[in-house]
Design an enzyme around this catalytic site. Structure first.
Site: not given
Lengths: 335, 335, 335, 335
Positions: B148-150, B153
């Site tokens: 996932g993107c969150y 990061t």
């Protein structure tokens, strides 16, 4: 105190009408109707927290008539036409923010909206709610057709010139640009943030329903038949309409004369500001002002006009019409 | 030339995968599937005009297996889990961009996604596709769970510190901010332009599904159980994730040491840039980079990290995983 | 009718003060001063066309004192401190929108602003203009230090909890986000559209001047010394501050109790709306409201607060203070 | 490997040229010059971290000639004209991104730019770098005048029609809209975020310098003198130009014929996509494509064209010209 009902309370125009009326010392919102929502108004429109914490309801016409004197009808077209006759029969005054009573000719309505108008007699007799043109006729009316946002911008920019016979009525090109709120609160792919942001696009080229509305009113204020080429565009911003208008003067016209024509025409109108600088949509954001200027370039007249599509283009002019209908000061709650 | 199929071709991640693969000299997109669309790919994604003008189709697994070697699965979770076992059985390699194979524990999956996982054995054995942590295990795999993107990061920012035992594992607060494209292409009220623009908001406070994913991977690279407080926010911009992370160091830590820990950890990783300035999402827009820095303020460690949620947070890392799975240079089509 | 002068009339806060006072039935703007501009106010601030068409001037203190009763001082810090003593000596009341009279300790001022305070006695005795905390002391004052935007958001969110001794005073993390208008109207690379748009960034990490201001006021309302970790971020939007605040409760605290503490504390305050939903900056745009809610996640208290940095964060609270100083209804021109 | 120097390295076009050349397999950036900056390129342009970490310098022409073969001149106009003759004398090839060598007539240059052209002979003989019109002449040239962004959009949209004699050359109205990055990186009030965001405005009405440039090239490809009415507008977005063009056909023209004229004209041109849908600036963001379509409404021809002002409108076409000058594949680094 005039008691107000908002019909079709979930949309953006309803929200703006409520926000404006909250400041109005002679009006009180008593009913906000919705068919889909039944919780507090402030749970649908969280910006109204603490201001409208009562529930949305789905009242009958009789119930509305018991609770309210004036209705702001924020339904979509067609639904509006279905509701309004009975509201009027029940003795209510109505400001209709839909397009249903704007066009005076039922066949034109049918052509552009794709269905028969079911209240054709009233259609031909409803006053178009642009106070700068029809102020005296609006006063005391029971039903007002509140104008479209592109329409108001275009008409206010052009009326001084077409009514004065200063431009060729077939030469008019309206290149119009709008913020996204004008597209409403119903979820659609085309109005998603990720589609609109960082994008500029044209739409409805040659087919937008505000085109016949503009032509009808400009022809009405002119002695000639006015036909316009109208192109709407979508701008990545919330609010604002910008119209860049091109027309060929009938006789030589200077920039100074053009601006003077605007000033004379709108003298005494509190919400049209004729300016000499180039206007920006931000100058009129969250206000009921329409700012207009003119230029003459290579012999062609250019008119540049801006307004906030949610206020002067919808809810603000609706309250302005409401003030006139109720014989209040025209600017109440709008400065 | 590796032949590629894109399953679930109408969404934004599919669009970005296609855009990246169009530059890939060793890959060719042969199939783009959709259940709802059957016209040209470029009529759904107009930015791909002239690049992908063939039609979307709805092929069977057998047909896909005849036309392609590798599948980028861009279906939503649940749909992905329904499709992947048969794709693998047909001999295809799969990069899964959904969340279906990210969590290793079926009961955690069920708790956070609300339905039973129907492929639990594979779930526990799928490699998590974060090349900076699991590069060697990704090579040669048939199925990769794209992160996932969150999550990417947060994990990239924290991994050097939790794996090194430098911070209290219970002290971590991740205040994360995302552009709107992360919410996808399905029309919803909350992602309308007029709702998101000129607004900043938090959502999913304490309940976002990326929280357990972050905890699982950080616990995996640490010798301790890591629990985080994760808060996502929506930023009025298309692309980009910004994570502001707060943690308590176990022992005194200087800013220089913190940045040095990042540099050492990511030495040799082409897509993580450890910087000394404060990063901005714009620095990494439309790139596969993740920029990270660290600060120490009043004794607390702060880590600031940015990436493009559509690229390094989704389609870019998917192509990076694809390159590793196919034994291509990891950076192909990504610089 | 109270006569008003605006000193430092070219900036955004001056613009907003004028916009608000234009609606104020008991105030009239008589002077707008500028050292750099001498044309009509409406040529600098085109949104004020037709409202403030008189010229900007550069009057002496004596001239101001002849024309006005109250001054809104919109100068930058340092310039403000240079002007205010003589304004007060001339018998004027002053709302200072700069930071010059906010900190009570001259040495703290010197540390954070880099120069000696030239009016130290008055500094220690000026009332901090946050009406929700200091309403009774503001009434009748001649000088009010109007609070900073981040500061107001953070203090309003935290005051109920620190004054009630409910949270550990050393545990507070304020992750704050602001729209770009807060950076002012002076052209700088960092606030260009092409730099800020489509970007999210942190700045002033550990060094922002609102940090000591927050600590001073929270320590004042608490019986303990309060130290906070404050991190500002820049959001690509015009207006709005969003604060996501994390703190450790001293004893177990439920979400319901937290929200109830907020409601009790702000009972009777017209401009703080304690809400149960997650607030958005758009809910308070162009209003004087501050919306606050609380959550408890994994045992930690989270407080989420929003306001419009130009209104409740600057010009609106200035008018609120003006109303209190002049003994007008606190909400005049602000609803 | 062709060695490249970037002169005037701090602006946005220089940044974009570097970003594109970083992908170019046959070019290497060896020098980035600046008079104001001397630190690492990546400290001025943080998005280039890890890509261009060497320092900006201020080399002499001789030094440039030792280190590079081709110069991308990103200086402002006037400065460009001062630098280019000596660069050419030193044997360098130059792509000039300023306006200094675009207009062929020194007196027209002087009229629009307000100073005498100091290299008038070369001015009249420099090839205008629009490959779709002048591809064969660009090949092998030492100096190319890279076109303006509004200019390219307008010319690409109109060239098929004026060269074919299909429209009245005096009837052309170009209503053009641009993202803010086109205004450059020098801090100015008008391009501050808080001024541009949520605003749409016109500027340079009748006076924009791209107007004579458009007229010169369209007259060149036509057998008639072409005069246009050109109006630029500023859109709250980073990138993109949208041109809405109105013209009167000489003879009846159908929409199908208009689109077919575009397709024929641009057959074989890799970067012009003639589309049947209405284009959006987002379709071409971060690409070297120009998308064009046509409509016929009420007898008038409308042409709608979009490109990314930073890429096809500046740095991308510069690299395209570079490729042609160096005899590389025209699309290298641009797909």
């Amino acid at each position: 105190m005039v008691r107000v009902a908002i019909i079709g309370g979930t949309g953006y125009t309803a929200l703006e009408v409520m926000r404006l009326l909250h400041r109005h010392p002679q009006a009180e919102v008593k009913v906000v109707s919705s068919r889909s929502e039944s919780g507090p108004v402030s749970s649908v429109h969280t910006s109204l927290s603490g201001m409208f914490d009562f529930n949305m309801t789905n009242p009958s016409v009789t119930e509305i008539a018991e609770l309210a004197d004036v209705v702001f009808c924020c339904l979509p077209h067609k639904a509006s036409m279905d509701a309004i006759p009975s509201l009027l029969s029940a003795g209510l005054k109505v400001v209709d923010l839909s397009a249903d009573y704007r066009l005076s000719d039922p066949s034109v309505y049918e052509k552009w909206y794709g269905h028969v108008h079911t209240d054709p007699t009233r259609l031909g007799n409803t006053v178009y709610g642009l106070p700068e043109l029809y102020r005296d006729r609006i006063k005391g009316q029971d039903l007002i057709a509140n104008p479209g946002c592109y329409t108001s911008t275009s008409i206010l920019a052009l009326a001084p010139f077409v009514s004065g016979g200063l431009i060729e009525p077939s030469s008019i090109i309206i290149d119009a640009k709008s913020g996204v709120s004008g597209a409403g609160r119903a979820p659609k792919l085309g109005t998603l943030y990720a589609e609109c942001n960082e994008s500029f696009s044209a739409y409805g080229v040659g087919t937008h329903r505000h085109m016949p509305e503009i032509e009808q009113i400009l022809s009405d204020v002119s002695s000639e038949n006015v036909e316009v080429l109208f192109t709407p565009h979508l701008v990545p911003m919330d609010r604002g309409i910008f119209a860049t208008i091109y027309a060929t003067p009938k006789a030589e016209l200077t920039e100074k004369q053009a601006i003077e024509s605007l000033r004379e025409f709108y003298s005494g109108n509190p919400f049209v500001r004729v300016v000499s600088h180039l206007p920006k949509t931000k100058d009129v954001a969250y206000t009921n002002y329409c700012d207009i200027t003119a230029r003459v370039v290579k012999g062609r007249l250019m008119i540049l006009a801006v307004l906030d599509n949610m206020i002067k283009g919808a809810a603000g002019v609706a309250v302005q019409n409401f003030n006139l209908m109720c014989d209040f000061d025209e600017t109440t709650a709008l400065l």
